[in-house]
Design a protein around this motif. Structure first.
Motif, short mmCIF file in Angstrom:
data_model
loop_
_atom_site.label_atom_id
_atom_site.label_comp_id
_atom_site.label_asym_id
_atom_site.label_seq_id
_atom_site.Cartn_x
_atom_site.Cartn_y
_atom_site.Cartn_z
N GLU A 199 0.79 -1.03 0.09
CA GLU A 199 -0.08 0.12 -0.02
C GLU A 199 0.92 1.26 -0.12
O GLU A 199 0.59 2.27 -0.61
CB GLU A 199 -0.72 0.15 1.12
CG GLU A 199 -1.74 1.30 1.29
CD GLU A 199 -2.75 1.60 0.11
OE1 GLU A 199 -3.03 2.57 -0.14
OE2 GLU A 199 -2.95 0.58 -0.46
N GLU A 200 1.98 1.31 0.78
CA GLU A 200 2.84 2.50 0.63
C GLU A 200 3.48 2.60 -0.64
O GLU A 200 3.38 3.48 -1.19
CB GLU A 200 4.02 2.07 1.78
CG GLU A 200 3.88 2.03 3.06
CD GLU A 200 4.84 1.78 3.82
OE1 GLU A 200 6.11 1.88 3.39
OE2 GLU A 200 4.68 1.42 5.02
N TYR A 201 3.73 1.65 -1.33
CA TYR A 201 4.22 1.54 -2.70
C TYR A 201 3.25 2.01 -3.75
O TYR A 201 3.51 2.97 -4.58
CB TYR A 201 4.93 0.03 -3.22
CG TYR A 201 4.80 0.03 -4.55
CD1 TYR A 201 5.94 0.46 -5.27
CD2 TYR A 201 3.78 -0.63 -5.39
CE1 TYR A 201 5.88 0.20 -6.76
CE2 TYR A 201 3.90 -0.83 -6.74
CZ TYR A 201 4.99 -0.53 -7.56
OH TYR A 201 5.29 -0.51 -8.78
N ARG A 202 1.92 1.72 -3.52
CA ARG A 202 0.93 2.11 -4.42
C ARG A 202 0.71 3.65 -4.33
O ARG A 202 0.49 4.38 -5.09
CB ARG A 202 -0.35 1.41 -4.04
CG ARG A 202 -1.43 1.87 -4.99
CD ARG A 202 -2.85 1.14 -4.55
NE ARG A 202 -3.49 1.78 -3.37
CZ ARG A 202 -3.92 2.83 -3.50
NH1 ARG A 202 -4.28 3.58 -4.56
NH2 ARG A 202 -4.42 3.49 -2.62
N GLN A 203 0.61 4.07 -2.89
CA GLN A 203 0.68 5.58 -2.66
C GLN A 203 1.55 6.41 -3.31
O GLN A 203 1.37 7.38 -3.91
CB GLN A 203 0.73 5.71 -1.37
CG GLN A 203 -0.53 5.38 -0.45
CD GLN A 203 -1.91 6.18 -1.02
OE1 GLN A 203 -1.97 7.23 -1.28
NE2 GLN A 203 -2.94 5.23 -0.95
N ARG A 204 2.91 5.74 -3.46
CA ARG A 204 3.86 6.51 -4.17
C ARG A 204 4.01 6.44 -5.33
O ARG A 204 4.55 7.47 -6.21
CB ARG A 204 5.27 5.82 -3.66
CG ARG A 204 5.95 6.33 -2.27
CD ARG A 204 7.36 6.08 -1.87
NE ARG A 204 7.27 4.64 -1.97
CZ ARG A 204 7.24 3.53 -1.06
NH1 ARG A 204 7.08 4.31 0.38
NH2 ARG A 204 7.43 2.26 -1.07
N ASN A 205 3.23 5.63 -6.00
CA ASN A 205 3.26 5.54 -7.52
C ASN A 205 1.57 6.15 -7.98
O ASN A 205 1.52 5.77 -9.26
CB ASN A 205 3.03 4.08 -8.09
CG ASN A 205 4.61 3.57 -7.79
OD1 ASN A 205 5.28 3.84 -8.88
ND2 ASN A 205 5.21 3.13 -6.77
N LEU A 206 0.91 6.82 -7.37
CA LEU A 206 -0.31 7.39 -7.74
C LEU A 206 0.06 8.35 -8.84
O LEU A 206 -0.81 8.20 -9.85
CB LEU A 206 -1.09 8.08 -6.64
CG LEU A 206 -1.72 7.21 -5.32
CD1 LEU A 206 -2.31 7.93 -4.49
CD2 LEU A 206 -2.61 6.18 -6.12
N GLU A 207 1.28 9.14 -8.77
CA GLU A 207 1.55 10.14 -9.93
C GLU A 207 1.53 9.46 -11.32
O GLU A 207 1.18 9.88 -12.31
CB GLU A 207 2.63 10.96 -9.68
CG GLU A 207 2.72 12.12 -10.72
CD GLU A 207 3.93 13.06 -10.19
OE1 GLU A 207 4.82 12.81 -10.86
OE2 GLU A 207 3.58 13.83 -9.20
N ASP B 93 0.67 6.36 -11.98
CA ASP B 93 -0.52 5.97 -12.66
C ASP B 93 -1.58 6.58 -13.39
O ASP B 93 -2.00 6.41 -14.29
CB ASP B 93 -1.32 5.35 -11.42
CG ASP B 93 -0.63 3.95 -10.75
OD1 ASP B 93 0.23 3.22 -11.34
OD2 ASP B 93 -0.78 3.65 -9.55
N ASN C 160 11.12 7.75 -8.96
CA ASN C 160 11.07 6.60 -7.99
C ASN C 160 11.88 5.61 -7.82
O ASN C 160 12.35 5.09 -7.00
CB ASN C 160 9.62 5.91 -8.04
CG ASN C 160 8.44 6.99 -7.53
OD1 ASN C 160 8.49 7.82 -6.66
ND2 ASN C 160 7.20 6.75 -8.21
N THR D 74 10.30 -1.21 0.03
CA THR D 74 9.26 -2.28 -0.68
C THR D 74 10.48 -3.33 -1.20
O THR D 74 10.17 -4.45 -1.00
CB THR D 74 8.53 -2.02 -1.74
OG1 THR D 74 7.86 -0.74 -1.50
CG2 THR D 74 7.68 -3.16 -2.19
#
Length: 262
Positions: free
Chosen positions: A125-133, A135, A153, A216
């Motif tokens: 979930e931490e990884y997903r948040q860092r990759n929102l931009e 996505d 990143n 991660t």
């Protein structure tokens, strides 16, 4: 086999090594490490689809299957296999599918996010948040912005505006590769998490990560180590995700020590 890939060799030693590069790089990324590894080795490296001088992936079939098929073709005899980032997931799959041809396995900063999801969902979930931009940029079709976000990143720390324009365009032109790799990297479409899938790997295994890397990666190495008990783990001080390029001597020292004991 499909498309014919491009490959190159470093060194002329009797001991054969197969090296698989990371996303948005090419086989030339191994030059510094190869120079630092010293004599006695021949490092065989290939350009993944849409990378270096290999042909572009046309979007058909499974991307990880294609990259792995090229790896099997290169793995013509027992070799020491080294993979970096996405290339490390390919290397791990090769060891699971052809254990008799993998003399040793070195995984540098493996992006084994499916393993992390299985063992430590909070880290994913931490990884997903860092990759929102990233996505959002991909969804909008802005490949240059997506490449910029991906580089921030997972790059070597060089600010985007200081990267040569040609290199920035190279990354933007290939950013779809990241989406193509997602089924294997994030959802384990290749089945490495199936019970017993990694039990066939009996060779010595070295896991390398930088102490400056995304958390991660540490979680990924922990997850892999739990499934491959003989795996040795090394943390490089001052290094990040692109350690083979930014810290080739440190990485080479650890791999050479490891190989000398195999």
């Amino acid at each position: 086999m499909g498309m014919r890939y491009h490959s190159r060799r470093y060194g002329k030693g009797p001991r054969q090594v197969l090296a698989i590069h990371c996303t948005l790089a090419h086989s030339g990324a191994w030059r510094g490490l190869a120079d630092a590894m010293g004599a006695g080795l021949t490092i065989n490296a290939y350009d993944m689809p849409s990378h270096g001088k290999s042909p572009d992936w046309d979007g058909t079939g499974d991307l990880h299957d294609l990259v792995t098929a090229w790896g099997h073709d290169m793995l013509s005899e027992p070799m020491d296999v080294i993979g970096h980032s996405f290339g490390a997931i390919v290397a791990l799959r090769l060891a699971a599918e052809a254990p008799a041809r993998v003399r040793s396995l070195t995984l540098i900063e493996p992006v084994a996010f499916a393993f992390v999801a299985a063992d430590d969902p909070a880290k994913v979930e931490e990884y997903r948040q860092r990759n929102l931009e990233f996505d959002a940029a991909m969804q909008a079709g802005d490949k240059m912005q997506a490449a910029r976000s991906f580089n921030r990143n997972w790059g070597n720390g060089v600010p985007w505006d200081q990267i040569p324009e040609q290199t920035r365009q190279y990354m933007a032109d290939r950013i779809e590769f990241v989406a193509g790799s997602a089924p294997a990297v994030q959802r384990d479409s290749i089945g490495l998490l199936k019970p017993g899938a990694l039990d066939v790997i009996k060779c010595p295994v070295l896991l390398i990560e930088g102490d400056q890397s995304d958390g991660t990666i540490a979680a990924a190495n922990s997850a892999i180590q739990r499934r491959i008990p003989q795996a040795e783990r090394v943390v490089l001080e001052g290094a990040g995700h692109m350690a083979p390029i930014t810290h080739p001597k440190k990485v080479a020292t650890e791999i050479r020590r490891f190989l000398d004991a195999v």
